[in-house]
Design a protein around this motif. Structure first.
Motif, PDB file in Angstrom:
ATOM      1  N   GLN A  12     -63.146 -28.911  54.147  1.00  0.00           N
ATOM      2  CA  GLN A  12     -63.678 -27.668  54.710  1.00  0.00           C
ATOM      3  C   GLN A  12     -62.664 -26.983  55.611  1.00  0.00           C
ATOM      4  O   GLN A  12     -62.647 -25.753  55.732  1.00  0.00           O
ATOM      5  N   GLU A  13     -61.773 -27.755  56.222  1.00  0.00           N
ATOM      6  CA  GLU A  13     -60.724 -27.137  57.031  1.00  0.00           C
ATOM      7  C   GLU A  13     -59.760 -26.322  56.173  1.00  0.00           C
ATOM      8  O   GLU A  13     -59.107 -25.395  56.665  1.00  0.00           O
ATOM      9  N   GLN A  14     -59.657 -26.647  54.887  1.00  0.00           N
ATOM     10  CA  GLN A  14     -58.799 -25.882  53.985  1.00  0.00           C
ATOM     11  C   GLN A  14     -59.429 -24.566  53.564  1.00  0.00           C
ATOM     12  O   GLN A  14     -58.760 -23.708  52.983  1.00  0.00           O
ATOM     13  N   MET A  15     -60.714 -24.391  53.851  1.00  0.00           N
ATOM     14  CA  MET A  15     -61.383 -23.134  53.525  1.00  0.00           C
ATOM     15  C   MET A  15     -60.945 -22.057  54.514  1.00  0.00           C
ATOM     16  O   MET A  15     -61.020 -22.269  55.723  1.00  0.00           O
ATOM     17  N   PRO A  16     -60.474 -20.899  54.025  1.00  0.00           N
ATOM     18  CA  PRO A  16     -59.970 -19.869  54.945  1.00  0.00           C
ATOM     19  C   PRO A  16     -61.027 -19.368  55.922  1.00  0.00           C
ATOM     20  O   PRO A  16     -60.692 -18.967  57.038  1.00  0.00           O
ATOM     21  N   GLU A  17     -62.295 -19.391  55.534  1.00  0.00           N
ATOM     22  CA  GLU A  17     -63.348 -18.937  56.438  1.00  0.00           C
ATOM     23  C   GLU A  17     -63.783 -20.015  57.424  1.00  0.00           C
ATOM     24  O   GLU A  17     -64.640 -19.782  58.280  1.00  0.00           O
ATOM     25  N   TRP A  18     -63.194 -21.193  57.312  1.00  0.00           N
ATOM     26  CA  TRP A  18     -63.565 -22.317  58.183  1.00  0.00           C
ATOM     27  C   TRP A  18     -62.378 -22.695  59.073  1.00  0.00           C
ATOM     28  O   TRP A  18     -62.336 -22.362  60.240  1.00  0.00           O
ATOM     29  N   GLY A  19     -61.425 -23.408  58.511  1.00  0.00           N
ATOM     30  CA  GLY A  19     -60.178 -23.711  59.210  1.00  0.00           C
ATOM     31  C   GLY A  19     -60.295 -24.774  60.282  1.00  0.00           C
ATOM     32  O   GLY A  19     -61.378 -25.135  60.731  1.00  0.00           O
ATOM     33  N   LYS A  20     -59.148 -25.299  60.712  1.00  0.00           N
ATOM     34  CA  LYS A  20     -59.107 -26.364  61.710  1.00  0.00           C
ATOM     35  C   LYS A  20     -59.557 -25.887  63.084  1.00  0.00           C
ATOM     36  O   LYS A  20     -60.201 -26.625  63.829  1.00  0.00           O
ATOM     37  N   GLU A  21     -59.205 -24.677  63.444  1.00  0.00           N
ATOM     38  CA  GLU A  21     -59.570 -24.176  64.772  1.00  0.00           C
ATOM     39  C   GLU A  21     -61.084 -24.071  64.918  1.00  0.00           C
ATOM     40  O   GLU A  21     -61.655 -24.489  65.943  1.00  0.00           O
ATOM     41  N   ARG A  22     -61.750 -23.543  63.902  1.00  0.00           N
ATOM     42  CA  ARG A  22     -63.211 -23.463  63.958  1.00  0.00           C
ATOM     43  C   ARG A  22     -63.837 -24.858  63.893  1.00  0.00           C
ATOM     44  O   ARG A  22     -64.876 -25.106  64.519  1.00  0.00           O
ATOM     45  N   GLN A  23     -63.227 -25.741  63.131  1.00  0.00           N
ATOM     46  CA  GLN A  23     -63.751 -27.109  63.063  1.00  0.00           C
ATOM     47  C   GLN A  23     -63.734 -27.758  64.441  1.00  0.00           C
ATOM     48  O   GLN A  23     -64.667 -28.478  64.819  1.00  0.00           O
ATOM     49  N   GLY A 211     -68.688 -18.555  64.294  1.00  0.00           N
ATOM     50  CA  GLY A 211     -68.365 -17.183  64.649  1.00  0.00           C
ATOM     51  C   GLY A 211     -68.816 -16.142  63.652  1.00  0.00           C
ATOM     52  O   GLY A 211     -68.266 -15.024  63.619  1.00  0.00           O
ATOM     53  N   TYR A 212     -69.824 -16.453  62.864  1.00  0.00           N
ATOM     54  CA  TYR A 212     -70.347 -15.501  61.882  1.00  0.00           C
ATOM     55  C   TYR A 212     -71.783 -15.115  62.207  1.00  0.00           C
ATOM     56  O   TYR A 212     -72.631 -14.997  61.327  1.00  0.00           O
ATOM     57  N   GLN A 213     -72.063 -14.866  63.468  1.00  0.00           N
ATOM     58  CA  GLN A 213     -73.419 -14.529  63.892  1.00  0.00           C
ATOM     59  C   GLN A 213     -73.931 -13.261  63.219  1.00  0.00           C
ATOM     60  O   GLN A 213     -75.134 -13.123  62.989  1.00  0.00           O
ATOM     61  N   ASP A 214     -73.027 -12.343  62.890  1.00  0.00           N
ATOM     62  CA  ASP A 214     -73.446 -11.090  62.271  1.00  0.00           C
ATOM     63  C   ASP A 214     -73.931 -11.279  60.837  1.00  0.00           C
ATOM     64  O   ASP A 214     -74.506 -10.358  60.247  1.00  0.00           O
ATOM     65  N   ARG A 215     -73.733 -12.468  60.282  1.00  0.00           N
ATOM     66  CA  ARG A 215     -74.162 -12.733  58.906  1.00  0.00           C
ATOM     67  C   ARG A 215     -75.411 -13.617  58.851  1.00  0.00           C
ATOM     68  O   ARG A 215     -75.810 -14.069  57.777  1.00  0.00           O
ATOM     69  N   MET A 216     -76.020 -13.841  59.995  1.00  0.00           N
ATOM     70  CA  MET A 216     -77.197 -14.699  60.031  1.00  0.00           C
ATOM     71  C   MET A 216     -78.434 -13.961  59.519  1.00  0.00           C
ATOM     72  O   MET A 216     -78.470 -12.738  59.430  1.00  0.00           O
ATOM     73  N   LEU A 217     -79.443 -14.744  59.184  1.00  0.00           N
ATOM     74  CA  LEU A 217     -80.685 -14.212  58.628  1.00  0.00           C
ATOM     75  C   LEU A 217     -81.630 -13.792  59.748  1.00  0.00           C
ATOM     76  O   LEU A 217     -82.676 -14.392  59.969  1.00  0.00           O
ATOM     77  N   THR A 218     -81.250 -12.746  60.470  1.00  0.00           N
ATOM     78  CA  THR A 218     -82.114 -12.191  61.502  1.00  0.00           C
ATOM     79  C   THR A 218     -82.774 -10.927  60.965  1.00  0.00           C
ATOM     80  O   THR A 218     -82.164 -10.175  60.191  1.00  0.00           O
TER      81      THR A 218
END
Length: 253
Positions: A12-23, A211-218
């Motif tokens: 999952q760290e190799q996923m560009p939308e995830w990455g080591k920093e977010r992990q 960091g993808y709060q704007d994509r949540m199911l609200t």
């Protein structure tokens, strides 16, 4: 070429939308999960496998044979054990790097603040409408984001409530449930729908901390039918009800 090293989170760290920093940020996440039944089995396994660093499980029930068709945390020889203890065993074996706390209590007005006050995100899972409404009101009052995911028959759905954004609350989605104190009882359900609902709900938690709060199911809920194989997921919009007897109080103060 991706370098898939033999590390726990490398894929999952190799996923560009995830990455080591977010992990790394996930290590600090603190999520309280109410219940460890059908939907929550898959939900919890996803959070633990994905690296949510701190999880509190609030569960007081005992494992029965009829649970095993959908509550994938448990095994036949777990029957008779408390769900919390069995869940703790399975999840710790899945990822021993996660800090998992177990509270074997039923959430109530008397203990809810003590159980939830130190946690960043709540996974709602009351065993009755009264329990769900209690968590809804508490989270609105204390500005805590939460996700609700559910399944019954072959149908399921998930949505999130973010009080700081004044999004539609549980009572906005289910105004009749807000006035119904008791659960209607056991309903037919299968592992396909509980697992889908749990996975969709877990995605909401990861969105929040990655960091993808704007994509949540609200202000909407994602719905599906798992057995009819319609090939479609549907999104049902739900604006906040201006006359909602719950969130209108907290949002207007």
């Amino acid at each position: 070429m991706f370098n898939f090293e033999d590390t726990r989170y490398n894929r999952q760290e190799q996923m560009p939308e995830w990455g080591k920093e977010r992990q790394e940020k996930l290590k600090e996440a603190k999520v309280a999960v109410i219940g460890a039944g059908g939907v929550k089995s898959t939900f919890l396994m996803a959070l633990v496998a994905g690296g949510i660093g701190n999880i509190r499980i609030i569960e007081f029930d005992t494992i029965e044979l009829s649970n095993l068709n959908r509550q994938v945390l448990y095994r036949t020889d777990d029957i008779g054990r408390t769900k919390g203890q069995a869940a703790l065993t399975t999840l710790t074996r899945l990822n021993p790097d996660i800090n998992i706390e177990l509270i074997e209590e039923k959430i109530s007005e008397n203990n809810i603040d003590n159980l939830l006050k130190d946690w960043d995100f709540i996974v709602e899972g009351g065993e009755s409408p009264a329990g769900r409404n209690l968590v809804n009101e508490y989270c609105l009052q204390h500005k805590k984001p939460f996700t609700h995911a559910s399944a019954q028959f072959s149908y399921g759905y998930a949505f999130s409530v973010v009080p700081k954004e004044k999004s539609a609350c549980f009572a906005c989605f289910f105004p009749e449930d807000h006035t119904r104190p008791e659960h209607t009882g056991a309903v037919p359900v299968n592992v396909l729908s509980t697992s889908l609902a749990g996975s969709i709900g877990a995605a909401e938690v990861f969105k929040w901390f990655l960091g993808y709060q704007d994509r949540m199911l609200t202000n909407k809920r994602l719905c599906f039918s798992s057995l009819l194989l319609s090939g479609e997921f549907t999104v049902e919009q739900q604006s906040r009800r201006e006359d909602c007897p719950v969130c209108s109080i907290h949002y207007n103060n």
